[in-house]
Enzyme design. Sequence first.
Site, PDB file in Angstrom:
ATOM      1  N   THR A 112      -0.436   1.027  12.510  1.00 46.56           N
ATOM      2  CA  THR A 112       0.418  -0.078  12.475  1.00 46.56           C
ATOM      3  C   THR A 112       1.771   0.357  12.695  1.00 46.56           C
ATOM      4  O   THR A 112       2.507   1.072  11.698  1.00 46.56           O
ATOM      5  CB  THR A 112       0.102  -1.178  11.585  1.00 46.56           C
ATOM      6  N   SER A 122       5.831  -1.009  13.239  1.00 43.75           N
ATOM      7  CA  SER A 122       6.926  -1.961  13.262  1.00 43.75           C
ATOM      8  C   SER A 122       8.289  -1.453  14.298  1.00 43.75           C
ATOM      9  O   SER A 122       8.412  -1.804  15.230  1.00 43.75           O
ATOM     10  CB  SER A 122       6.995  -2.732  11.933  1.00 43.75           C
ATOM     11  N   GLY A 123       8.912  -0.821  13.305  1.00 47.06           N
ATOM     12  CA  GLY A 123      10.079  -0.111  13.953  1.00 47.06           C
ATOM     13  C   GLY A 123      10.048   1.307  14.360  1.00 47.06           C
ATOM     14  O   GLY A 123      10.910   1.717  15.020  1.00 47.06           O
ATOM     15  N   GLY A 124       8.898   1.985  13.899  1.00 44.56           N
ATOM     16  CA  GLY A 124       9.082   3.404  14.409  1.00 44.56           C
ATOM     17  C   GLY A 124       9.851   4.419  13.653  1.00 44.56           C
ATOM     18  O   GLY A 124       9.922   5.502  14.111  1.00 44.56           O
ATOM     19  N   SER A 181       3.080   5.972  11.656  1.00 46.74           N
ATOM     20  CA  SER A 181       2.882   4.981  12.218  1.00 46.74           C
ATOM     21  C   SER A 181       2.396   4.919  13.516  1.00 46.74           C
ATOM     22  O   SER A 181       1.811   3.804  14.014  1.00 46.74           O
ATOM     23  CB  SER A 181       4.087   4.069  12.077  1.00 46.74           C
ATOM     24  N   GLY A 183      12.737  -1.332  11.535  1.00 50.01           N
ATOM     25  CA  GLY A 183      11.904  -2.608  11.508  1.00 50.01           C
ATOM     26  C   GLY A 183      11.629  -2.874  10.300  1.00 50.01           C
ATOM     27  O   GLY A 183      11.537  -2.367   9.245  1.00 50.01           O
ATOM     28  N   TYR A 206      16.954  -0.369   1.263  1.00 47.17           N
ATOM     29  CA  TYR A 206      17.998  -0.194   0.342  1.00 47.17           C
ATOM     30  C   TYR A 206      19.223  -0.438   1.327  1.00 47.17           C
ATOM     31  O   TYR A 206      19.037  -0.092   2.789  1.00 47.17           O
ATOM     32  CB  TYR A 206      18.075   0.901  -0.546  1.00 47.17           C
ATOM     33  N   LEU A 250      10.081   6.668  -0.670  1.00 43.00           N
ATOM     34  CA  LEU A 250       9.058   6.429   0.299  1.00 43.00           C
ATOM     35  C   LEU A 250       9.605   5.886   1.737  1.00 43.00           C
ATOM     36  O   LEU A 250       9.241   6.151   2.884  1.00 43.00           O
ATOM     37  CB  LEU A 250       8.399   5.296  -0.226  1.00 43.00           C
ATOM     38  N   TYR A 274      11.858   7.462   3.127  1.00 43.14           N
ATOM     39  CA  TYR A 274      12.145   8.689   3.616  1.00 43.14           C
ATOM     40  C   TYR A 274      10.952   9.569   3.472  1.00 43.14           C
ATOM     41  O   TYR A 274      10.826  10.771   3.147  1.00 43.14           O
ATOM     42  CB  TYR A 274      13.315   9.558   3.023  1.00 43.14           C
TER      43      TYR A 274
END
Length: 543
Positions: A115, A117-119, A126, A186, A196, A478, A480
Amino acid sequence: MANCYLVSLIVISILVLIPSSSSSANNIVVVDDTIIDAFIQCLGKQSRPLSYPISDVIYKPTNSSFQELLDNRIYNLRYQQSTTRKPLLIVAPKSELNVPAVVTCARANGLKIKTRSGGHDFEGISYTAPFPFILLDLVNLNNVEIDINDETAWVQSGATLGQIYYRIAEKSPVHAFPAGVCPTVGAGGHFSGGGYGALMRKYGLSVDNIVDARVVDANGKILDREAMGEDFFWAIRGGGGSSFGVILAWKLRLVRVPPTVTVFNVDKDVNTPGVNHILYKWQNIAHKLPKDLLVRAESSVCPTTSGNLSIKASFISMFLGDRESLLEIMDKSFPELGITREDCKEMTWIDSAMFWHHIPQGTPREILLNYDIKHPLYRKIKGDFIKTPIPEAALPKIWEKIMQTGVVYMEWTPFGGRMDEIDESAVPFAHRKGNSFMIFYDLLWVEDGMDEFYLNKAKELYEFMGQFASDSPREAVLNYVDLDIGSSWEKYFKGNFPKLVMVKTRVDPTNFFSHEQSIPTLYMLLDNTDFKKGYNGLLRLPV
């Protein structure tokens, strides 16, 4: 990212040619066509609603849009090569109601899904895999619904931070959301890893301000917070959503910001006398400043006027207040930096979000809706947490090591403030009180065929920095994601790892949602003798 960082790559790699695409040689794993056909037929039977037919969003490798869609959200050339394993299919739903069918049909046909989302996971987790897989691309699920009266927003996982920020500002000049500074990130992955940004000292992480979610579980059911239960909801807010299901959307609690905020961005050459002392002073005070102020320190390798390379230290601020108040704080707490009235720029929060990403002043805000500037680079990122100041005498040695490594960009993001007030177990992101700042390392290169060389360089720099970083464990970030740390999950989650295992075991006992560093089930750990020997005390497992 500072412009000089990119210029440095050009200086270092003059005449190096970068391929624009690898579409001519797709490395597609062959799977029996009958399985793929059965999967597609299953989707046709189970997907809904009729207004968004699933057949319109299935992309086979033979489809002319397949490679373009795959490459659209890849930000690391290491995973955009002819040798990179490609998905069997890409499914990019335009309705949340079509996602459960992707999960149930994949399981029914023995297929795995990834899955995206932003890659922005720079290890390609992902959208690549060591096994045949279906890519579930959430790029079309990017709706952002703002309810200013309730001070909340529902955002789908495919929405980028830039889109979220723009839609918030469109509704109100005094509302914001604490998340990252890169507009192409994403929502799905950023929030599920913690999230953050420049507002973290005032309001904490993104996940500290998320109040609900919609998730497709391993059984293909859409669940909200009430239906999934508090443990499941806890796990996806910082434990990596891709270990537990498909995050469709998040409900955000918006935060208040003043109509005017103040920023500055000042540069110093680390070879200039006194600059290392400024950086040492920053380490001692940045996490103790008022909550309304965050001053990040950055370093980047830059060309000098003589054509050589040097390291530039930058100090960039976000202050929830006016210029005069910021100057008063800086003069009292950090006079060594020498901030002047001319350095300080007053603007709206949405304009500060653009400032932080180095988008030129005066650029229309609408760029945030479709920010598609990409740099064709190879990269390796890592993260660290620093609990005690790095000695001033050690800083020149760090700059020397960086110059030996390559074009390295670092961000030092201060903690303290709200981050000190939230308990380590509130969400899976356990890095709270006791951390002075967090380091982001980003090593970039443009030369083809040099991955092994630079990956080893990144490891050497990381090993060198270990003398200054947290230990037992050496904590990791996480957001990174770093495959070099292997299955040392405690580095990401510390004491929250056992609870994550229990949640995983309950909601996905067959480990359908899995990747190289996904949370394991308890059954998997019980079968791993080596793991039990090292972690039986943590998980209270029988040896």
